[in-house]
Enzyme design. Sequence first.
Site, mmCIF file in Angstrom:
data_model
loop_
_atom_site.group_PDB
_atom_site.id
_atom_site.type_symbol
_atom_site.label_atom_id
_atom_site.label_comp_id
_atom_site.label_asym_id
_atom_site.label_seq_id
_atom_site.Cartn_x
_atom_site.Cartn_y
_atom_site.Cartn_z
ATOM 1 N N PRO A 125 0.777 -1.248 0.000
ATOM 2 C CA PRO A 125 0.000 0.000 0.000
ATOM 3 C C PRO A 125 0.810 1.299 0.000
ATOM 4 O O PRO A 125 0.760 2.090 0.941
ATOM 5 C CB PRO A 125 -0.832 -0.134 1.269
ATOM 6 C CG PRO A 125 0.038 -0.915 2.190
ATOM 7 C CD PRO A 125 0.749 -1.911 1.311
ATOM 8 N N CYS A 126 1.492 1.565 -1.096
ATOM 9 C CA CYS A 126 2.247 2.812 -1.205
ATOM 10 C C CYS A 126 1.325 4.028 -1.303
ATOM 11 O O CYS A 126 1.760 5.150 -1.058
ATOM 12 C CB CYS A 126 3.223 2.755 -2.366
ATOM 13 S SG CYS A 126 2.487 2.399 -3.953
#
Length: 153
Positions: free
Chosen positions: A122-123
Amino acid sequence: MEIYYDSIRFLNKEIYFMASEKGLTYVGVDKKQIQHATLDPKQTMKYKEEIVAYLNGELNEFSLATDVNGTALQLEVFEALKTIPYGETRTYTEIAAQIKRPKAVRAVGAAIGKNPVLIVIPCHRVIGKNGKLTGYRDGLELKEALLALEKTV
């Protein structure tokens, strides 16, 4: 090693995902990434089910394996990204501190930009120190939508 792909529509964009026998190798909108992969919805069904469940707001933690490569720093950053809880954000500075490289904020940002498995790693949960949304490989519109889905914007 055979790589399989499929896609889903989200925000009027086609999101492609590819997987090897070990796990997801790519999630994103760049169609060029899939040119050497084989379309096989049967081989990619478990990945599609979890990604769709997430995008429908029905899943907040992935159980999917990933099969990503990168430098030692990139892999360290990807692991740090996985620790950001659903619905929360961190800054690039906080990620750099977490991996015990507090002066490497720019390198951390560059590593985040190389994340091949958007959404699952989850950047999108990483924001600027001023609280603003900054860079996202597949566009800020998608980043904003993912954060809104998690109700963090």
